[in-house]
Design an enzyme around this catalytic site. Structure first.
Site, PDB file in Angstrom:
ATOM      1  N   GLY A 146      31.706 -20.599 -32.872  1.00 49.09           N
ATOM      2  CA  GLY A 146      31.438 -20.951 -34.260  1.00 49.09           C
ATOM      3  C   GLY A 146      31.212 -19.714 -35.125  1.00 49.09           C
ATOM      4  CG  HIS A 182      28.651 -22.217 -14.868  1.00 53.35           C
ATOM      5  ND1 HIS A 182      27.463 -21.764 -15.403  1.00 53.35           N
ATOM      6  CD2 HIS A 182      29.564 -21.249 -15.136  1.00 53.35           C
ATOM      7  CE1 HIS A 182      27.659 -20.565 -15.958  1.00 53.35           C
ATOM      8  NE2 HIS A 182      28.930 -20.252 -15.817  1.00 53.35           N
ATOM      9  NE  ARG A 197      32.161 -18.064 -12.092  1.00 57.05           N
ATOM     10  CZ  ARG A 197      31.781 -17.886 -13.338  1.00 57.05           C
ATOM     11  NH1 ARG A 197      31.908 -18.873 -14.209  1.00 57.05           N
ATOM     12  NH2 ARG A 197      31.289 -16.744 -13.730  1.00 57.05           N
ATOM     13  CG  HIS A 214      28.213 -19.851 -11.307  1.00 56.38           C
ATOM     14  ND1 HIS A 214      27.648 -19.136 -10.284  1.00 56.38           N
ATOM     15  CD2 HIS A 214      28.665 -18.941 -12.199  1.00 56.38           C
ATOM     16  CE1 HIS A 214      27.761 -17.843 -10.553  1.00 56.38           C
ATOM     17  NE2 HIS A 214      28.377 -17.703 -11.706  1.00 56.38           N
ATOM     18  CG  PHE A 218      32.798 -11.157 -13.461  1.00 58.84           C
ATOM     19  CD1 PHE A 218      31.792 -10.261 -13.748  1.00 58.84           C
ATOM     20  CD2 PHE A 218      32.564 -12.502 -13.698  1.00 58.84           C
ATOM     21  CE1 PHE A 218      30.581 -10.694 -14.266  1.00 58.84           C
ATOM     22  CE2 PHE A 218      31.361 -12.940 -14.220  1.00 58.84           C
ATOM     23  CZ  PHE A 218      30.368 -12.026 -14.499  1.00 58.84           C
ATOM     24  CB  THR A 260      25.343 -13.110 -13.691  1.00 60.56           C
ATOM     25  OG1 THR A 260      26.682 -12.692 -13.950  1.00 60.56           O
ATOM     26  CG2 THR A 260      24.549 -11.889 -13.292  1.00 60.56           C
ATOM     27  CD  GLU A 261      32.129 -14.764 -10.643  1.00 57.29           C
ATOM     28  OE1 GLU A 261      32.066 -15.986 -10.460  1.00 57.29           O
ATOM     29  OE2 GLU A 261      33.061 -14.210 -11.231  1.00 57.29           O
ATOM     30  CG  LEU A 291      24.594 -18.415 -13.678  1.00 58.94           C
ATOM     31  CD1 LEU A 291      25.450 -19.461 -13.011  1.00 58.94           C
ATOM     32  CD2 LEU A 291      25.330 -17.819 -14.854  1.00 58.94           C
ATOM     33  NE  ARG A 312      34.258 -20.470 -17.772  1.00 59.06           N
ATOM     34  CZ  ARG A 312      33.325 -19.524 -17.583  1.00 59.06           C
ATOM     35  NH1 ARG A 312      33.645 -18.248 -17.643  1.00 59.06           N
ATOM     36  NH2 ARG A 312      32.082 -19.860 -17.317  1.00 59.06           N
ATOM     37  CG  LEU A 345      30.855 -14.717 -22.826  1.00 58.26           C
ATOM     38  CD1 LEU A 345      30.013 -13.448 -22.715  1.00 58.26           C
ATOM     39  CD2 LEU A 345      30.120 -15.744 -23.667  1.00 58.26           C
ATOM     40  CD  GLN A 394      33.681 -22.167 -13.184  1.00 59.57           C
ATOM     41  OE1 GLN A 394      33.068 -21.585 -14.070  1.00 59.57           O
ATOM     42  NE2 GLN A 394      34.835 -21.756 -12.724  1.00 59.57           N
TER      43      GLN A 394
HETATM   44  C1  FAD Z   1      23.789 -19.459 -17.886  1.00 60.24           C
HETATM   45  C2  FAD Z   1      25.200 -19.210 -18.332  1.00 60.24           C
HETATM   46  C3  FAD Z   1      25.777 -17.968 -18.154  1.00 60.24           C
HETATM   47  C4  FAD Z   1      27.088 -17.729 -18.567  1.00 60.24           C
HETATM   48  N1  FAD Z   1      27.619 -16.482 -18.389  1.00 60.24           N
HETATM   49  C5  FAD Z   1      28.876 -16.242 -18.834  1.00 60.24           C
HETATM   50  C6  FAD Z   1      29.428 -14.939 -18.756  1.00 60.24           C
HETATM   51  O1  FAD Z   1      28.793 -13.993 -18.303  1.00 60.24           O
HETATM   52  N2  FAD Z   1      30.680 -14.747 -19.183  1.00 60.24           N
HETATM   53  C7  FAD Z   1      31.431 -15.754 -19.720  1.00 60.24           C
HETATM   54  O2  FAD Z   1      32.575 -15.520 -20.105  1.00 60.24           O
HETATM   55  N3  FAD Z   1      30.911 -16.996 -19.827  1.00 60.24           N
HETATM   56  C8  FAD Z   1      29.665 -17.258 -19.412  1.00 60.24           C
HETATM   57  N4  FAD Z   1      29.145 -18.520 -19.532  1.00 60.24           N
HETATM   58  C9  FAD Z   1      29.901 -19.532 -20.264  1.00 60.24           C
HETATM   59  C10 FAD Z   1      29.801 -19.269 -21.758  1.00 60.24           C
HETATM   60  O3  FAD Z   1      28.563 -18.692 -22.046  1.00 60.24           O
HETATM   61  C11 FAD Z   1      29.927 -20.536 -22.589  1.00 60.24           C
HETATM   62  O4  FAD Z   1      31.042 -21.281 -22.184  1.00 60.24           O
HETATM   63  C12 FAD Z   1      30.106 -20.156 -24.060  1.00 60.24           C
HETATM   64  O5  FAD Z   1      29.082 -19.290 -24.467  1.00 60.24           O
HETATM   65  C13 FAD Z   1      30.133 -21.365 -24.960  1.00 60.24           C
HETATM   66  O6  FAD Z   1      30.108 -20.924 -26.282  1.00 60.24           O
HETATM   67  P1  FAD Z   1      30.373 -21.921 -27.475  1.00 60.24           P
HETATM   68  O7  FAD Z   1      30.407 -21.090 -28.719  1.00 60.24           O
HETATM   69  O8  FAD Z   1      31.549 -22.756 -27.186  1.00 60.24           O
HETATM   70  O9  FAD Z   1      29.125 -22.911 -27.480  1.00 60.24           O
HETATM   71  P2  FAD Z   1      27.529 -22.691 -27.323  1.00 60.24           P
HETATM   72  O10 FAD Z   1      27.139 -21.279 -27.302  1.00 60.24           O
HETATM   73  O11 FAD Z   1      27.104 -23.564 -26.219  1.00 60.24           O
HETATM   74  O12 FAD Z   1      26.997 -23.278 -28.677  1.00 60.24           O
HETATM   75  C14 FAD Z   1      27.090 -24.654 -29.004  1.00 60.24           C
HETATM   76  C15 FAD Z   1      26.563 -24.842 -30.388  1.00 60.24           C
HETATM   77  O13 FAD Z   1      26.825 -26.170 -30.808  1.00 60.24           O
HETATM   78  C16 FAD Z   1      25.690 -26.709 -31.438  1.00 60.24           C
HETATM   79  N5  FAD Z   1      25.771 -28.175 -31.311  1.00 60.24           N
HETATM   80  C17 FAD Z   1      26.152 -28.922 -30.258  1.00 60.24           C
HETATM   81  N6  FAD Z   1      26.098 -30.239 -30.558  1.00 60.24           N
HETATM   82  C18 FAD Z   1      25.693 -30.310 -31.846  1.00 60.24           C
HETATM   83  C19 FAD Z   1      25.431 -31.371 -32.737  1.00 60.24           C
HETATM   84  N7  FAD Z   1      25.573 -32.647 -32.380  1.00 60.24           N
HETATM   85  N8  FAD Z   1      24.995 -31.075 -33.977  1.00 60.24           N
HETATM   86  C20 FAD Z   1      24.830 -29.795 -34.379  1.00 60.24           C
HETATM   87  N9  FAD Z   1      25.058 -28.740 -33.579  1.00 60.24           N
HETATM   88  C21 FAD Z   1      25.491 -29.007 -32.339  1.00 60.24           C
HETATM   89  C22 FAD Z   1      24.523 -26.074 -30.725  1.00 60.24           C
HETATM   90  O14 FAD Z   1      23.372 -26.071 -31.529  1.00 60.24           O
HETATM   91  C23 FAD Z   1      25.055 -24.655 -30.503  1.00 60.24           C
HETATM   92  O15 FAD Z   1      24.806 -23.864 -31.643  1.00 60.24           O
HETATM   93  C24 FAD Z   1      27.838 -18.768 -19.137  1.00 60.24           C
HETATM   94  C25 FAD Z   1      27.262 -20.016 -19.326  1.00 60.24           C
HETATM   95  C26 FAD Z   1      25.965 -20.238 -18.899  1.00 60.24           C
HETATM   96  C27 FAD Z   1      25.397 -21.622 -19.086  1.00 60.24           C
END
Ligand code: FAD
Length: 585
Positions: free
Chosen positions: A27, A358, A292, A248, A126, A260-261, A258, A400, A406, A246
């Protein structure tokens, strides 16, 4: 401007050119492009910097070649192979080649990456990332210690504020209004005051993240419930590849948090109850750095066959042989998790781990520009975009690779923002018909006044356990049918849900009831898609169909909700360079 409607519920109206749902990386990155042509508001149910992206630890994949030779073509190949050949190769190629400029751009936007001795962005190994097309692991993940998501999110948030992106935080989106195939606007609840807000807009970008919370054991944050996918699904927009979820390999035992990997990227190894480094058996070349899906199945197989630690349901992640300075400098966050939650110092003792839910590979189908597809023939909803974990482009296919999410959020978040900017002049301001407002109010009214013996938390717990036990790493027709039956039961029980909190101010119970209602849809879409796919591929493993079947299943699943029930359509995988081969790591 505000007015009070006939039911005395105050409603506030706003007009912004682009509404973005979600303040995670997708976003925020999208907002920086869309704001160049018009006003942008980000609605987020959390405080912006609490989005799950901030929890990302390990890194972002980009073939910068800062630490050793690397090539985006190898990244492209690894991602295709990692996806078990289900990822669309045009999209994957685009993402892997865009990775280098997108990371450099982050650096220029102020992200404090960890550095090599000569000042370049540091990179680490990774899972599934290799050089020379699968020959040996490569250092490709750009990181900021083990707080990469945090570092990137804060930099992007600051940039968005600087560029006059408006934030409405702690606003929960209750409806995304599509009428006549066009995005019209968004209805949201201000959590603090319990007031409805209408946003009639020209373009909507859904960047609402994943839905790991449908499982009991998950690395995902509490708010990762996925209602926006379900809101679109209920309006006839399909969901793609929902069967691929997925796990993890390394969640803290008993908690799912988590590890991390990156820990294995720095040299950590997995050990079973006999003290064996069992991954040598399952993935002779990449071992503990195999993708994974492969490692999660290997861990659970070891446990199932009685080789868990002391016969229990976990294995060890061993970091004790690493230089303590590495833990201190590059993995401080996970070291502190282990100390806080398990009382273990990973420099001295191995960490008990099991696979944890995950990441959703599937989601809202989009094209490379982030436009939401409404069918398998490429037609899309005008003015509606999706990016990040909620979307399915599809770059991850059936599995994935670590540090590609990211990357996906940034590359396709940017593309969605760019496409809004490019087509902005053609978009008309939408209109939210009053029947849609009434529907939302009707649901709130139902939650406020309904009487019955059911409560939100136990129903949710039951749903999460069902998915965990019957539709996670290993699945069969029988287990999936049982899951479906239980989901239907729980949905029925939800009709008798009664809230204890009837207030308007910060009513979390009501929000969670709303989330749970939608989680039933997502759980059903996942289980039904898993039932349909009679093969094993990537994260989807059917014990009754244990082999990959390219003849019949080299295609994406599209599930549609219709008044008569669900319907399936299929879409061919885009294959440009790499023909499917056996997947040996
Ligand atoms: C613990 C962890 C570690 C990770 N580590 C890695 C990594 O090292 N490398 C990598 O590539 N990926 C990693 N991932 C995966 C990656 O972080 C996520 O897939 C990615 O950050 C998702 O980003 P996003 O912008 O799609 O959503 P998010 O960052 O999940 O944000 C979602 C947004 O939507 C909003 N939202 C949702 N529903 C509503 C609603 N109904 N009304 C208003 N707002 C709403 C929330 O408030 C939030 O702001 C990790 C994931 C986790 C859980």
């Amino acid at each position: 401007m505000g007015y009070t409607d006939h039911t005395q519920m105050e409603i506030v109206k706003h007009q912004y050119d682009t509404v973005i749902i979600g303040s995670g990386l997708a976003g925020l990155r999208a907002s920086l492009e869309a704001v160049k042509v018009g006003s942008v508001v980000i609605l987020t149910k959390l405080y912006p910097t609490r989005s799950h992206s901030t929890a990302a630890q390990g890194g972002i994949g980009a073939a910068l070649g800062n630490e050793e030779e690397d090539d985006p073509e190898w990244h492209f190949f690894d991602t295709v192979k990692g996806s078990d050949f289900l990822g669309d190769q045009d999209a994957i190629e685009f993402m892997c080649y865009s990775a280098i400029p997108i990371v450099i751009e982050l650096e220029h936007l102020g992200v404090p990456f960890s550095r090599t001795a000569d000042g370049k962005i540091a990179q680490r190994r990774f899972g599934g990332h290799t050089k020379y097309f699968g020959k040996e692991p490569v250092r490709r993940a750009c990181y900021s210690a083990d707080r990469t998501g945090h570092a990137v999110l804060h930099a992007l948030y600051e940039q968005a504020l600087k560029n006059q992106v408006k934030f409405f935080e702690e606003f929960q989106v209750l409806d995304i209004v599509i009428e006549d195939g066009i995005a019209q606007g968004v209805i949201a609840l201000e959590i603090k005051r319990g007031i409805l807000h209408l946003f009639e807009t020209k373009a909507i970008i859904v960047a609402s993240g994943g839905f790991g919370k449908i499982f009991k054991v998950t690395s995902n944050a509490f708010a990762t419930t996925g209602e926006c996918l379900s809101i679109l699904f209920e309006q006839g927009i399909p969901l793609e590849d929902m069967e691929f979820f997925q796990f993890h390999p390394t969640g803290l035992y008993g908690l799912g948090i988590l590890i991390t990997e990156g820990a294995r990227g720095e040299g950590g190894i997995l050990i079973n109850g006999r003290g064996e480094r069992f991954m040598e058996k399952y993935a002779p070349t990449l071992k503990d750095l195999a993708p994974r899906d492969v490692i999660s199945r290997a861990i659970l197989t070891e446990i199932k066959e009685g080789r868990g630690i002391k016969g229990k349901e976990y294995v060890y992640l061993d970091l004790t042989h690493l230089d303590p300075k590495i833990l201190e400098k590059r993995l401080p966050e996970i070291s502190s998790f282990c100390k806080t939650y398990l009382g273990i110092d990973p420099a001295k003792e191995p960490i008990p781990v099991v696979p944890t839910a995950h990441y959703a590979m599937g989601g809202i189908p989009t094209d490379i520009k982030g436009r939401v597809l409404r069918d398998t023939n490429g037609s899309y909803v005008a003015g509606l975009y999706a990016a990040g974990e909620c979307a399915c482009v599809s770059v991850h296919g059936a599995n994935r690779l670590g540090c590609n999410s990211l990357l996906d959020t940034l590359v396709f978040g940017k593309e969605a923002g760019l496409d809004v900017a490019k087509n902005f002049k053609n978009f008309l301001r939408g209109k939210i018909p009053s029947y849609r407002i009434e529907k939302v109010k009707g649901f709130i009214e139902f939650l406020n006044s309904n009487k019955g013996a059911e409560r939100v938390a136990p129903l949710r717990e039951r749903l999460q356990r069902t998915l965990m036990d019957k539709a996670s790493v290993f699945r069969t027709k029988r287990s999936l049918e049982e899951a479906l039956e239980e989901i239907n039961n729980l949905r029925e029980r939800f009709r008798k849900v009664e809230l204890k909190d009837k207030g308007t101010v910060f009513n979390q119970e009501r929000l969670q009831a709303f989330e749970l209602y939608h989680m039933f849809n997502l759980a059903e879409a996942l289980v039904r898609s898993a039932l349909v796919r009679e093969e094993s591929r990537g994260a989807h493993y059917r014990e009754d169909f244990p082999y990959r079947d390219d003849q019949n299943w080299l295609k994406h699943t599209f599930i549609f909700k219709t008044p008569q029930g669900v319907e399936f359509k299929f879409k061919p995988v885009v294959i440009t360079k790499f023909q499917p081969t056996e997947r040996i790591f």
